[in-house]
Design a protein around this motif. Structure first.
Motif, PDB file in Angstrom:
ATOM      1  N   GLN A  29      36.879  23.568  32.630  1.00 10.29           N
ATOM      2  CA  GLN A  29      37.730  24.253  33.585  1.00 10.29           C
ATOM      3  C   GLN A  29      37.182  24.101  34.996  1.00 10.29           C
ATOM      4  N   PRO A  30      38.056  24.134  35.999  1.00 10.16           N
ATOM      5  CA  PRO A  30      37.572  24.095  37.375  1.00 10.16           C
ATOM      6  C   PRO A  30      36.805  25.363  37.719  1.00 10.16           C
ATOM      7  N   LEU A  31      35.985  25.300  38.756  1.00 10.75           N
ATOM      8  CA  LEU A  31      35.223  26.462  39.202  1.00 10.75           C
ATOM      9  C   LEU A  31      36.187  27.583  39.582  1.00 10.75           C
ATOM     10  N   HIS A  32      35.894  28.807  39.115  1.00  8.17           N
ATOM     11  CA  HIS A  32      36.768  29.933  39.413  1.00  8.17           C
ATOM     12  C   HIS A  32      35.993  31.234  39.240  1.00  8.17           C
ATOM     13  N   VAL A  33      36.579  32.333  39.716  1.00  8.90           N
ATOM     14  CA  VAL A  33      35.959  33.639  39.583  1.00  8.90           C
ATOM     15  C   VAL A  33      36.068  34.092  38.132  1.00  8.90           C
ATOM     16  N   VAL A  34      34.917  34.366  37.498  1.00  2.95           N
ATOM     17  CA  VAL A  34      34.901  34.804  36.104  1.00  2.95           C
ATOM     18  C   VAL A  34      34.457  36.259  35.960  1.00  2.95           C
ATOM     19  N   GLY A  35      33.937  36.845  37.032  1.00  3.05           N
ATOM     20  CA  GLY A  35      33.504  38.229  36.958  1.00  3.05           C
ATOM     21  C   GLY A  35      33.443  38.883  38.314  1.00  3.05           C
ATOM     22  N   ARG A  36      33.713  40.184  38.348  1.00  5.60           N
ATOM     23  CA  ARG A  36      33.605  40.978  39.569  1.00  5.60           C
ATOM     24  C   ARG A  36      32.783  42.218  39.220  1.00  5.60           C
ATOM     25  N   LEU A  37      31.564  42.246  39.668  1.00 10.43           N
ATOM     26  CA  LEU A  37      30.679  43.357  39.349  1.00 10.43           C
ATOM     27  C   LEU A  37      30.798  44.421  40.432  1.00 10.43           C
ATOM     28  N   ALA A  38      31.379  45.551  40.082  1.00 10.66           N
ATOM     29  CA  ALA A  38      31.645  46.630  41.040  1.00 10.66           C
ATOM     30  C   ALA A  38      30.382  47.460  41.243  1.00 10.66           C
ATOM     31  N   LEU A  39      29.553  47.067  42.209  1.00 12.27           N
ATOM     32  CA  LEU A  39      28.330  47.809  42.486  1.00 12.27           C
ATOM     33  C   LEU A  39      28.576  49.034  43.347  1.00 12.27           C
ATOM     34  N   ARG A 325      31.160  46.409  66.959  1.00 10.20           N
ATOM     35  CA  ARG A 325      31.256  44.988  67.300  1.00 10.20           C
ATOM     36  C   ARG A 325      32.668  44.432  67.155  1.00 10.20           C
ATOM     37  N   GLY A 326      33.578  45.293  66.692  1.00 13.83           N
ATOM     38  CA  GLY A 326      34.956  44.843  66.517  1.00 13.83           C
ATOM     39  C   GLY A 326      35.228  44.220  65.159  1.00 13.83           C
ATOM     40  N   TRP A 327      34.276  44.310  64.250  1.00 14.40           N
ATOM     41  CA  TRP A 327      34.462  43.722  62.925  1.00 14.40           C
ATOM     42  C   TRP A 327      35.159  44.719  62.018  1.00 14.40           C
ATOM     43  N   PRO A 328      36.039  44.249  61.123  1.00 18.33           N
ATOM     44  CA  PRO A 328      36.675  45.160  60.155  1.00 18.33           C
ATOM     45  C   PRO A 328      35.635  45.822  59.273  1.00 18.33           C
ATOM     46  N   MET A 329      35.832  47.104  59.000  1.00 16.71           N
ATOM     47  CA  MET A 329      34.891  47.858  58.161  1.00 16.71           C
ATOM     48  C   MET A 329      35.353  47.848  56.710  1.00 16.71           C
ATOM     49  N   ALA A 330      34.383  47.851  55.806  1.00 17.64           N
ATOM     50  CA  ALA A 330      34.689  47.832  54.384  1.00 17.64           C
ATOM     51  C   ALA A 330      35.216  49.187  53.921  1.00 17.64           C
ATOM     52  N   VAL A 331      36.140  49.165  52.995  1.00 16.76           N
ATOM     53  CA  VAL A 331      36.624  50.387  52.368  1.00 16.76           C
ATOM     54  C   VAL A 331      35.474  50.977  51.539  1.00 16.76           C
ATOM     55  N   PRO A 332      35.156  52.260  51.717  1.00 18.89           N
ATOM     56  CA  PRO A 332      34.038  52.860  50.978  1.00 18.89           C
ATOM     57  C   PRO A 332      34.157  52.647  49.465  1.00 18.89           C
ATOM     58  N   GLY A 333      33.048  52.256  48.855  1.00 19.84           N
ATOM     59  CA  GLY A 333      33.003  52.089  47.410  1.00 19.84           C
ATOM     60  C   GLY A 333      33.564  50.785  46.884  1.00 19.84           C
ATOM     61  N   SER A 334      33.986  49.873  47.793  1.00 19.73           N
ATOM     62  CA  SER A 334      34.667  48.658  47.335  1.00 19.73           C
ATOM     63  C   SER A 334      33.743  47.452  47.188  1.00 19.73           C
ATOM     64  N   PHE A 335      32.448  47.642  47.384  1.00 18.62           N
ATOM     65  CA  PHE A 335      31.533  46.498  47.346  1.00 18.62           C
ATOM     66  C   PHE A 335      31.449  45.904  45.942  1.00 18.62           C
ATOM     67  N   VAL A 336      31.539  44.570  45.869  1.00 16.11           N
ATOM     68  CA  VAL A 336      31.461  43.860  44.589  1.00 16.11           C
ATOM     69  C   VAL A 336      30.603  42.602  44.761  1.00 16.11           C
ATOM     70  N   VAL A 337      30.134  42.099  43.639  1.00 15.57           N
ATOM     71  CA  VAL A 337      29.550  40.763  43.587  1.00 15.57           C
ATOM     72  C   VAL A 337      30.460  39.916  42.704  1.00 15.57           C
ATOM     73  N   LEU A 338      30.948  38.811  43.263  1.00 13.99           N
ATOM     74  CA  LEU A 338      31.789  37.889  42.497  1.00 13.99           C
ATOM     75  C   LEU A 338      30.895  36.876  41.799  1.00 13.99           C
ATOM     76  N   GLU A 339      31.242  36.514  40.576  1.00 12.87           N
ATOM     77  CA  GLU A 339      30.559  35.456  39.851  1.00 12.87           C
ATOM     78  C   GLU A 339      31.525  34.322  39.609  1.00 12.87           C
ATOM     79  N   LEU A 340      31.133  33.106  39.991  1.00  8.17           N
ATOM     80  CA  LEU A 340      31.964  31.928  39.800  1.00  8.17           C
ATOM     81  C   LEU A 340      31.299  30.984  38.811  1.00  8.17           C
ATOM     82  N   ALA A 341      32.112  30.421  37.929  1.00  8.47           N
ATOM     83  CA  ALA A 341      31.611  29.461  36.941  1.00  8.47           C
ATOM     84  C   ALA A 341      32.743  28.531  36.556  1.00  8.47           C
ATOM     85  N   HIS A 342      32.401  27.486  35.828  1.00  4.49           N
ATOM     86  CA  HIS A 342      33.411  26.536  35.327  1.00  4.49           C
ATOM     87  C   HIS A 342      33.972  27.037  33.991  1.00  4.49           C
TER      88      HIS A 342
END
Length: 342
Positions: A29-39, A325-342
């Motif tokens: 399979q092509p490289l794609h997101v296989v997991g989203r770890l909700a930290l 600094r004018g950067w968009p702020m993250a929605v509280p609690g929404s931080f994740v680590v994406l895992e990509l694999a074939h």
């Protein structure tokens, strides 16, 4: 050992989230997101780093570093007290890790086996950002954004032993293992070369047409450096000649690059476009874009596990509010680590 937040763990066990960080057989399979770890949790983020022998993923989170077991997806521990942390580096021989603590102008030293903090080394330049270990000298280098310098740390002495003035604001750095450290100079669009034996700046060269280089990866076999730039360009440098040999189109808002020597693949994580550019190395001076993989907006930093070829990216959902600094702020609690694999 602590674990994932209950909600994320329950979803993981229920199969709602793909089993993140699990290894398996190769796929066509092509490289794609296989997991989203909700930290979740408070704090921003910057670099990630993989300690493959320990199966640990280190995730910077502002005032701490979260350590994830890549075989289970569980939180293995936390490195505390890393004020304004940007990057993480490892000295495999000493079995020690190091964080660049930007707000504290310091480096936190920790044990790779126990994850316990061993020391705090103070006195780096202002805002140490990227951090790199150089195997040839056995030294750790912090690249200090505000001071426009590199601090040289001797891990055995737990001390800063030299300071190297740089021609501009340094971003990421990569060592060649043979006594040279290469550093992107963001505000000058240059690549700098440091002799890690003498702690001297040897030379710099222009990365044009690259603008504002950030992430940097290195191909030791072919002596090529890959600088990803704000104007949707990856500049490929022949570090022996001190010149750009070609450029490759990438996505918007890159902040990290990685090279996999086992497959001859270069990656650029593009936070503004929410993509990962996959670049195939035809030979040392010729490259083609093999794929543009959807990730998530804000997924600008990444780490590659060289043993599994899996890629990890930090991200969060961006809201309508902006910081000073004018950067968009993250929605509280929404931080994740994406895992990509074939």
């Amino acid at each position: 050992m602590s674990t994932l937040p209950r909600t994320a763990l329950a979803m993981l066990l229920a199969g709602v989230i793909a089993p993140a960080f699990a290894t398996g057989t190769a796929s066509t399979q092509p490289l794609h997101v296989v997991g989203r770890l909700a930290l979740g949790g408070p704090g921003g983020w910057d670099y990630l780093a993989v300690d493959a022998p320990h199966h640990h993923l280190f995730v910077s989170r502002g005032d701490r570093v979260m350590v994830v077991d890549t075989t289970t997806g569980k939180l293995a521990g936390t490195i505390p007290g890393t004020s304004g942390v940007h990057g993480i580096a490892f000295d495999p021989a000493r079995r020690e890790g190091f964080t660049s603590d930007g707000r504290a102008a310091a480096v936190t030293v920790f044990d790779l086996d126990s994850l316990k903090v061993l020391a705090t080394i103070r006195g780096t330049g202002e805002n140490p950002d990227a951090i790199a270990f150089d195997a040839a000298s056995g030294h750790v280098f912090t690249l200090n954004g505000r001071s426009r310098s590199a601090s040289v740390i001797d891990p055995a002495r737990r001390a800063v032993v030299a300071t190297i003035a740089l021609p501009g604001k340094p971003e990421f750095a990569a060592a060649d293992g043979k006594g040279h450290l290469y550093v992107n100079i963001e505000d000058k669009s240059e690549l700098a070369e440091i002799d890690t034996g003498s702690d001297k700046l040897l030379r710099t060269w222009s990365l044009a047409p690259c603008e504002s280089p950030s992430g940097l990866a290195f191909d030791a076999a072919h002596r090529r450096a890959f600088s990803v730039c704000d104007n949707r360009v990856m500049a490929v440098s022949d570090v022996d000649k001190g010149a750009v040999v070609t450029t490759v189109p990438i996505g918007e808002g890159p902040d990290a690059a990685a090279f996999d020597p086992s497959t001859g693949t270069v990656y650029s994580s593009n936070g503004e476009s929410g993509t990962l550019t996959v670049v195939h190395q035809v030979d040392a001076d010729h490259y083609t874009v093999a794929a543009t993989v959807p990730t998530q907006k804000s997924a600008r930093t990444m780490a590659l596990d060289p043993t599994t070829q899996r890629i990890y990216l930090s991200a969060a959902t961006l809201g309508s509010q902006r910081n000073a600094r004018g950067w968009p702020m993250a929605v509280p609690g929404s931080f994740v680590v994406l895992e990509l694999a074939h």
